[in-house]
Write an enzyme that holds these catalytic residues in place. Structure first.
Site, PDB file in Angstrom:
ATOM      1  N   ARG A   8       0.849  -1.200   0.000  1.00 32.51           N
ATOM      2  CA  ARG A   8       0.000   0.000   0.000  1.00 32.51           C
ATOM      3  C   ARG A   8       0.882   1.246   0.000  1.00 32.51           C
ATOM      4  NH1 ARG A   8      -2.786  -3.686   3.299  1.00 32.51           N
ATOM      5  NH2 ARG A   8      -4.927  -3.986   2.589  1.00 32.51           N
ATOM      6  N   ASP A  69      10.982  -7.630  -0.473  1.00 27.77           N
ATOM      7  CA  ASP A  69      11.520  -7.358   0.859  1.00 27.77           C
ATOM      8  C   ASP A  69      12.949  -6.880   0.652  1.00 27.77           C
ATOM      9  OD1 ASP A  69      11.347  -7.098   3.614  1.00 27.77           O
ATOM     10  OD2 ASP A  69      12.348  -9.005   3.939  1.00 27.77           O
ATOM     11  N   PHE A 154      15.270   7.741   2.094  1.00 31.23           N
ATOM     12  CA  PHE A 154      14.641   7.240   3.322  1.00 31.23           C
ATOM     13  C   PHE A 154      15.585   6.217   3.951  1.00 31.23           C
ATOM     14  CE2 PHE A 154      13.354   2.855   2.276  1.00 31.23           C
ATOM     15  CZ  PHE A 154      13.629   2.849   0.921  1.00 31.23           C
ATOM     16  N   GLY A 155      15.144   5.644   5.062  1.00 30.09           N
ATOM     17  CA  GLY A 155      15.879   4.554   5.710  1.00 30.09           C
ATOM     18  C   GLY A 155      17.333   4.920   5.983  1.00 30.09           C
ATOM     19  N   TYR A 156      18.237   4.065   5.580  1.00 29.20           N
ATOM     20  CA  TYR A 156      19.672   4.226   5.864  1.00 29.20           C
ATOM     21  C   TYR A 156      20.397   5.074   4.803  1.00 29.20           C
ATOM     22  CZ  TYR A 156      18.706   0.477   9.183  1.00 29.20           C
ATOM     23  OH  TYR A 156      18.182  -0.276  10.214  1.00 29.20           O
ATOM     24  N   ASP A 157      19.650   5.684   3.886  1.00 23.67           N
ATOM     25  CA  ASP A 157      20.280   6.456   2.797  1.00 23.67           C
ATOM     26  C   ASP A 157      21.316   7.478   3.279  1.00 23.67           C
ATOM     27  OD1 ASP A 157      18.993   5.101   0.799  1.00 23.67           O
ATOM     28  OD2 ASP A 157      17.475   6.626   0.422  1.00 23.67           O
ATOM     29  N   ARG A 187      16.704  -2.223  -5.686  1.00 21.25           N
ATOM     30  CA  ARG A 187      15.326  -2.481  -6.108  1.00 21.25           C
ATOM     31  C   ARG A 187      15.224  -2.469  -7.633  1.00 21.25           C
ATOM     32  NH1 ARG A 187      13.613  -0.908  -1.663  1.00 21.25           N
ATOM     33  NH2 ARG A 187      14.445   1.167  -2.025  1.00 21.25           N
TER      34      ARG A 187
HETATM   35  P1  IMP Z   1      10.934  -3.043   3.317  1.00 23.52           P
HETATM   36  O1  IMP Z   1      11.432  -3.724   2.104  1.00 23.52           O
HETATM   37  O2  IMP Z   1       9.887  -2.042   3.007  1.00 23.52           O
HETATM   38  O3  IMP Z   1      10.536  -4.029   4.382  1.00 23.52           O
HETATM   39  O4  IMP Z   1      12.156  -2.158   3.887  1.00 23.52           O
HETATM   40  C1  IMP Z   1      12.981  -2.589   4.920  1.00 23.52           C
HETATM   41  C2  IMP Z   1      13.869  -1.496   5.441  1.00 23.52           C
HETATM   42  O5  IMP Z   1      15.136  -1.615   4.794  1.00 23.52           O
HETATM   43  C3  IMP Z   1      13.451  -0.044   5.233  1.00 23.52           C
HETATM   44  O6  IMP Z   1      12.563   0.377   6.230  1.00 23.52           O
HETATM   45  C4  IMP Z   1      14.796   0.656   5.324  1.00 23.52           C
HETATM   46  O7  IMP Z   1      15.168   0.823   6.669  1.00 23.52           O
HETATM   47  C5  IMP Z   1      15.735  -0.357   4.679  1.00 23.52           C
HETATM   48  N1  IMP Z   1      15.883  -0.055   3.238  1.00 23.52           N
HETATM   49  C6  IMP Z   1      15.451  -0.803   2.201  1.00 23.52           C
HETATM   50  N2  IMP Z   1      15.757  -0.212   1.024  1.00 23.52           N
HETATM   51  C7  IMP Z   1      16.379   0.939   1.342  1.00 23.52           C
HETATM   52  C8  IMP Z   1      16.911   2.001   0.540  1.00 23.52           C
HETATM   53  O8  IMP Z   1      16.852   2.042  -0.696  1.00 23.52           O
HETATM   54  N3  IMP Z   1      17.477   3.017   1.232  1.00 23.52           N
HETATM   55  C9  IMP Z   1      17.552   3.048   2.588  1.00 23.52           C
HETATM   56  N4  IMP Z   1      17.058   2.103   3.372  1.00 23.52           N
HETATM   57  C10 IMP Z   1      16.470   1.045   2.754  1.00 23.52           C
END
Ligand code: IMP
Length: 205
Positions: A8, A69, A154-157, A187
């Site tokens: 979603r 994932d 986002f995330g660890y970028d 991805r």
């Molecule tokens: P999910 O695939 O949505 O379960 O993502 C898992 C987690 O991996 C995210 O919440 C981020 O913390 C990290 N992650 C996955 N892909 C990226 C990315 O492209 N950049 C930064 N963090 C990432």
């Protein structure tokens, strides 16, 4: 052919749609199937989680489903945070909490021991045929910095420096615009393989 994206999350929907653009398929999402359940990501591999999600959503919708994932693996930490990437610092952790924990765990590690990679596994599940699945994995290698740089992504970028940049011009993913990051990303690498597979599936003579 209809395909349901098992998410979603609008950012993911937009990115997947952009990359699969041009295929003779209609992309639906979980927003079109509000009664489908949230699938728990409790497997211990990226592949296990992607397959579980794709299969459950294919079963729930009766249509082929695509799930992903992804996460970060740091070699010096035995590949942590791995499948726990989103909740490394706890169940409702924010990105900044996860990064703080990571930087603390890596405190004192020299440059040569800061290697890491992002991994993305994508699964395509068929509702018929006994729930047949195929998976595709993409990777991007890099190193983890010592402080946050950049405000995009986002995330660890903000702490991830993808490999292959020239000496003196290294930037984190959070310092790159979305197109630039997409081109290097784990991805994209996995989705391109899915696209080739789907092209073969929908090819008509
Ligand atoms: P999910 O695939 O949505 O379960 O993502 C898992 C987690 O991996 C995210 O919440 C981020 O913390 C990290 N992650 C996955 N892909 C990226 C990315 O492209 N950049 C930064 N963090 C990432």
């Amino acid at each position: 052919m209809d395909i349901v994206l098992a998410t979603r999350n609008m950012k993911k929907i937009e990115e997947i749609s952009r990359i699969l653009n041009g295929l003779d398929v209609t992309l639906l999402t979980l927003r079109d199937f509000p009664s489908c359940p949230e699938v728990e990501e409790d497997a211990d591999t990226f592949q296990g989680n992607a397959v579980k999600k794709a299969l459950e959503i294919a079963k729930c919708t009766g249509k082929p489903a695509v799930a992903d994932d992804s996460g970060l693996e740091v070699y010096a930490l035995d590949n942590a945070p791995g499948v726990l990437s989103a909740r490394y610092a706890g169940e409702n952790a924010k990105d900044i909490d996860n990064i703080d924990k990571l930087l603390k765990k890596m405190d004192g590690l020299p440059d040569g021991k800061r290697g890491a990679r992002f991994v993305c596994c994508i699964a395509l599940a068929d509702p018929g045929d006994g729930g047949r699945t195929v998976t595709f994995s993409g990777f991007v290698e890099g190193v983890i910095g010592r402080e946050l740089k950049g405000r995009l992504g986002f995330g660890y970028d903000p702490v991830f420096y993808p490999a292959g940049q020239g000496v003196g011009s290294q930037r984190t993913f959070a310092e790159m615009d979305p197109d630039e990051k997409d081109a290097l990303s784990h991805r994209k690498a996995a989705l391109e393989q899915l696209k080739v597979h789907l092209q073969a599936c929908v090819f008509k003579i």
